[in-house]
Motif scaffolding. Structure first.
Motif, PDB file in Angstrom:
ATOM      1  N   ARG A 294       2.121  14.752  -8.372  1.00 19.15           N
ATOM      2  CA  ARG A 294       3.076  15.865  -8.277  1.00 19.15           C
ATOM      3  C   ARG A 294       3.549  16.289  -9.656  1.00 19.15           C
ATOM      4  O   ARG A 294       3.691  17.487  -9.947  1.00 19.15           O
ATOM      5  CB  ARG A 294       4.263  15.441  -7.422  1.00 19.15           C
ATOM      6  CG  ARG A 294       5.265  16.551  -7.151  1.00 19.15           C
ATOM      7  CD  ARG A 294       6.298  16.079  -6.142  1.00 19.15           C
ATOM      8  NE  ARG A 294       7.281  17.116  -5.896  1.00 19.15           N
ATOM      9  CZ  ARG A 294       8.404  17.271  -6.600  1.00 19.15           C
ATOM     10  NH1 ARG A 294       8.654  16.449  -7.598  1.00 19.15           N
ATOM     11  NH2 ARG A 294       9.243  18.241  -6.317  1.00 19.15           N
TER      12      ARG A 294
ATOM     13  N   PHE B  24       0.823  -1.207   0.000  1.00 25.81           N
ATOM     14  CA  PHE B  24       0.000   0.000   0.000  1.00 25.81           C
ATOM     15  C   PHE B  24       0.862   1.266   0.000  1.00 25.81           C
ATOM     16  O   PHE B  24       0.526   2.270  -0.631  1.00 25.81           O
ATOM     17  CB  PHE B  24      -0.929  -0.002   1.215  1.00 25.81           C
ATOM     18  CG  PHE B  24      -1.896  -1.158   1.228  1.00 25.81           C
ATOM     19  CD1 PHE B  24      -3.038  -1.128   0.446  1.00 25.81           C
ATOM     20  CD2 PHE B  24      -1.647  -2.282   2.007  1.00 25.81           C
ATOM     21  CE1 PHE B  24      -3.921  -2.190   0.454  1.00 25.81           C
ATOM     22  CE2 PHE B  24      -2.526  -3.349   2.009  1.00 25.81           C
ATOM     23  CZ  PHE B  24      -3.665  -3.313   1.235  1.00 25.81           C
ATOM     24  N   LEU B  25       1.992   1.195   0.732  1.00 26.71           N
ATOM     25  CA  LEU B  25       2.898   2.345   0.724  1.00 26.71           C
ATOM     26  C   LEU B  25       3.471   2.589  -0.661  1.00 26.71           C
ATOM     27  O   LEU B  25       3.636   3.742  -1.091  1.00 26.71           O
ATOM     28  CB  LEU B  25       4.029   2.119   1.730  1.00 26.71           C
ATOM     29  CG  LEU B  25       3.619   2.090   3.201  1.00 26.71           C
ATOM     30  CD1 LEU B  25       4.828   1.780   4.091  1.00 26.71           C
ATOM     31  CD2 LEU B  25       3.002   3.418   3.620  1.00 26.71           C
TER      32      LEU B  25
ATOM     33  N   ALA C   6       1.358   7.046  -6.626  1.00 24.66           N
ATOM     34  CA  ALA C   6       0.267   7.993  -6.882  1.00 24.66           C
ATOM     35  C   ALA C   6       0.689   9.425  -6.546  1.00 24.66           C
ATOM     36  O   ALA C   6       0.379  10.374  -7.279  1.00 24.66           O
ATOM     37  CB  ALA C   6      -0.967   7.595  -6.061  1.00 24.66           C
ATOM     38  N   PHE C   7       1.428   9.579  -5.447  1.00 28.54           N
ATOM     39  CA  PHE C   7       1.903  10.914  -5.073  1.00 28.54           C
ATOM     40  C   PHE C   7       2.854  11.469  -6.130  1.00 28.54           C
ATOM     41  O   PHE C   7       2.792  12.655  -6.495  1.00 28.54           O
ATOM     42  CB  PHE C   7       2.598  10.851  -3.703  1.00 28.54           C
ATOM     43  CG  PHE C   7       3.282  12.131  -3.309  1.00 28.54           C
ATOM     44  CD1 PHE C   7       2.558  13.210  -2.837  1.00 28.54           C
ATOM     45  CD2 PHE C   7       4.662  12.256  -3.432  1.00 28.54           C
ATOM     46  CE1 PHE C   7       3.190  14.392  -2.485  1.00 28.54           C
ATOM     47  CE2 PHE C   7       5.293  13.435  -3.089  1.00 28.54           C
ATOM     48  CZ  PHE C   7       4.561  14.500  -2.600  1.00 28.54           C
TER      49      PHE C   7
ATOM     50  N   ILE D 220       2.005   1.859  -3.513  1.00 29.97           N
ATOM     51  CA  ILE D 220       0.938   2.428  -4.343  1.00 29.97           C
ATOM     52  C   ILE D 220       0.734   3.906  -4.045  1.00 29.97           C
ATOM     53  O   ILE D 220       0.601   4.748  -4.950  1.00 29.97           O
ATOM     54  CB  ILE D 220      -0.365   1.635  -4.133  1.00 29.97           C
ATOM     55  CG1 ILE D 220      -0.207   0.199  -4.646  1.00 29.97           C
ATOM     56  CG2 ILE D 220      -1.537   2.314  -4.836  1.00 29.97           C
ATOM     57  CD1 ILE D 220      -1.386  -0.690  -4.341  1.00 29.97           C
ATOM     58  N   LEU D 221       0.742   4.251  -2.756  1.00 29.57           N
ATOM     59  CA  LEU D 221       0.583   5.661  -2.385  1.00 29.57           C
ATOM     60  C   LEU D 221       1.757   6.500  -2.886  1.00 29.57           C
ATOM     61  O   LEU D 221       1.584   7.639  -3.338  1.00 29.57           O
ATOM     62  CB  LEU D 221       0.451   5.785  -0.866  1.00 29.57           C
ATOM     63  CG  LEU D 221      -0.847   5.249  -0.250  1.00 29.57           C
ATOM     64  CD1 LEU D 221      -0.793   5.333   1.273  1.00 29.57           C
ATOM     65  CD2 LEU D 221      -2.036   6.033  -0.778  1.00 29.57           C
ATOM     66  N   GLY D 222       2.972   5.955  -2.805  1.00 32.73           N
ATOM     67  CA  GLY D 222       4.137   6.700  -3.290  1.00 32.73           C
ATOM     68  C   GLY D 222       4.089   6.955  -4.782  1.00 32.73           C
ATOM     69  O   GLY D 222       4.386   8.057  -5.250  1.00 32.73           O
TER      70      GLY D 222
END
Length: 654
Positions: A139, A127-128, A134-135, A130-132
């Motif tokens: 950006r 999950f981390l 996406a961020f 995926i979030l990274g």
């Protein structure tokens, strides 16, 4: 611009690139860590081939098992051929005695306890990741305001400072009146308290009105350069999108940026793209463009005061702007930026000539006199073309000859030297252009003959070029009738020489110009006694054509017939005048056409000497090229404003 200023943008882009690369490396490293941890843990737990516990006991009994490791209920080991295996014990209490009885070497180790944090890491790491990712993607999308999916409502105004090239009034020439109108804005930006002491308020907006290329954008940058304040620039089309509310959001964001940098100037180019009349079209006055205009009106003069923000806009269509945009409190001043006169053209040429090495024989006043109707952009293009011609000839200085050639190229088009006409086509073109030139020399009211050529230029096979003696701002009826006669000089000359059956398509542009001019004289300028001083033509620049059509349908059939009759009368008068001049001076026509065939290009004075039968005084007769048929389709060359060039178009579909 200093070296420091030059390096700052490069360093900023390098730092942004390094940050992006660090984010990418961090994501890739985390992915490798996750894979290694997961794969290592699974490898430790899955070492060897799994076998049933009963098969394990059978191999112990027959002596195949050499060594085992007991860790809780998990048993691993090797059989005789060093093949690894693993199995699980169901809690057999006799296992140790059985191994001792068969001589199997064994050892025990404590059962591995998986860390709670490691388990959480195993569960959270995907999950981390995926979030990274996406961020990072978001950006990148939002890095340039307004260009990403999450930045529709961001303003696209670009901030220009002195680092990007400072422009002052010294770089703007030929529009002194406009400069004086805007000088007060510069004084306010330099010292706002000077006006506040007397209770005066500076205009919130200035609308620059002028033809394309007259220097409206350059003038706006000069205001910011003189005042030394930030300068935001944006186009009117950048506000309007297909999504409802985006334009209004961009207007709000633009003014928010301007407030942070106040005092400043916001320049909106081509404001007619967003500032047209409201309610003039479909959508019941509630479309996206009108919402954007409403927000702009509120921001310029609403309940909230925007002190220190001056809006400068430019347009060449002031007639289509909404009245609310032009009222006091918004665009208080309309500054007309006209085409420069001869003095203005001379100053503009001097500004642009500072950038190139000029020969001593260059006379700026002569060039300015020969370029009536040129805008600042046209003059800049003229100087640039002269420099390119000199560089093509490997010259160190740009001489007067290059400027004359560049002027001919800009006004009449480039020479088509590769296009070689047959002798018959060349002769027909010579008589056509000689007819134009002869009419201009004999009809009172025509502009002086400047040059006539039968060299193909641009989209024409030949060009007759007339220039006024001074800048002209209006035309009399006598001058317009003389120009009508000038239009028909070419076709009548061909008809007198070759007969009526030999007419070709070469006079299509002449006929179009004559028809448009005669119709304008009747319907717009009130130059018909039978129709009087009435305007019968609506504004051709209406936003929606349907309005003009509806008004034109109100014209009676009797009036329409009368207009057609008057237009025909004016055209026939011009044709009669041209026929009379050429019939009475047929010998001069032959002499001028012969000189054109011999020299290909004649100036006005040379043309006068040719029709008098005098020696032209030149010894640069071009060599006669080999005949080659002309192929292809060409369109007649249109006349430049202030020029007076009548061209012979190439044959259609030859």
């Amino acid at each position: 611009m200093s070296d420091k200023d030059d390096k700052e943008p490069q360093g900023g882009s390098t730092n942004a690139w390094m940050k992006n690369m660090l984010v990418v490396f961090a994501i890739v490293g985390a992915l490798f860590l996750f894979v290694s941890l997961f794969d290592g843990g699974m490898r430790d737990g899955r070492a060897g081939e799994p076998i049933p516990y009963s098969d394990f006991l059978a191999k112990v009994d027959d002596g195949s098992v050499k060594e085992v490791v007991i860790a809780g209920d998990q048993i691993t080991g090797k059989i005789g051929n060093d093949q690894a295996f693993r199995t699980y014990s169901p809690g057999d209490a006799q296992l140790v005695q059985r191994l001792q009885a068969h001589g199997v070497r064994f050892r025990a180790k404590p059962e591995e306890q998986t860390s709670v944090w490691l388990l959480l890491l195993y569960q959270a790491l995907p999950f981390l990741l995926i979030l990274g990712i996406a961020f990072f993607v978001m950006r990148q999308m939002q890095k340039n305001a307004g260009s990403g999916a999450m930045g529709f409502g961001k303003s696209r105004a670009k901030l220009l400072t002195e680092k990007h090239g400072r422009v002052t009034f010294d770089d703007v020439a030929g529009i002194d009146e406009a400069r004086e109108e805007l000088q007060e804005i510069v004084d306010f930006l330099k010292d706002p308290t000077k006006f506040a002491r007397l209770g005066g308020k500076i205009p919130k907006g200035a609308l620059l009105v002028g033809s394309p290329g007259t220097g409206k954008t350059l003038l706006a940058r000069a205001i910011a350069g003189e005042a030394g304040v930030p300068f935001f620039t944006i186009s009117g089309s950048d506000f309007v999108e297909m999504f409802v509310g985006v334009g209004a959001s961009r207007v709000r964001d633009m003014f928010e940026q301007a407030k942070k940098n106040a005092p400043c100037i916001v320049f909106i180019d081509e404001i007619d793209a967003v500032g047209r009349h409201r309610g003039a079209g479909l959508g019941n006055g509630n479309d996206e463009r009108e919402q954007t205009l409403n927000q702009l009106l509120v921001e310029m003069d609403g309940f909230e005061a925007n002190e220190g923000i001056i809006i400068v806009a430019a347009t060449n269509r002031p007639d289509v702007l909404d009245p609310a945009l032009l009222r006091p409190g918004r665009f208080d001043r309309q500054v007309v930026v006209p085409r420069p006169d001869i003095d203005g053209r001379e100053k503009i040429l001097q500004v642009h000539m500072k950038k190139i090495p000029v020969a001593p024989d260059v006379n700026v006043r002569t060039i300015a006199r020969g370029t009536p109707g040129f805008s600042g952009a046209d003059l800049a293009n003229l100087v640039n073309e002269a420099a390119l011609l000199a560089a093509r000839k490997s010259k160190r200085l740009v001489a007067m000859r290059e400027f004359e050639e560049a002027k001919d190229k800009v006004m009449m088009g480039a020479e088509r030297k590769s296009m070689v006409m047959t002798e018959e086509e060349k002769k027909a073109t010579a008589y056509h252009e000689a007819g134009h030139a002869l009419v201009s020399l004999h009809v009172d009211g025509c502009d002086p003959l400047h040059k006539v050529t039968i060299i193909p230029r641009g989209r024409a096979l030949g060009v007759t070029w007339n220039l006024p003696e001074r800048d002209r701002y209006s035309m009399s009826m006598k001058q317009m009738k003389a120009r009508l006669a000038l239009c028909f000089g070419g076709r009548i000359a061909e008809q007198l020489i070759y007969g009526a059956d030999s007419l070709n398509t070469g006079a299509s542009n002449d006929i179009q110009q004559a028809t448009d001019m005669a119709r304008a004289m009747v319907m717009e300028y009130g130059m018909s006694e039978r129709l009087g001083w009435l305007r019968y033509r609506d504004n051709q620049d209406e936003v929606f054509l349907g309005h003009s059509v509806a008004r034109n349908q109100q014209m009676s059939e009797e009036t329409a017939r009368l207009i057609d009759a008057e237009v025909r009368r004016l055209v026939e008068e011009g044709e009669t005048t041209a026929r009379r001049v050429l019939s009475d001076n047929l010998d001069e026509l032959h002499r001028l056409a012969t000189a054109l065939l011999e020299y290909e290009t004649l100036t006005g004075e040379e043309s006068k000497r040719a029709i008098r039968g005098e020696d032209i005084g030149r010894d640069d007769r071009p060599s006669t090229p080999s005949p080659r048929p002309v192929s292809g389709t060409s369109i007649p060359k249109t006349r430049r404003p202030g020029g007076g060039a009548w061209g012979t178009p190439a044959p259609q579909g030859a």
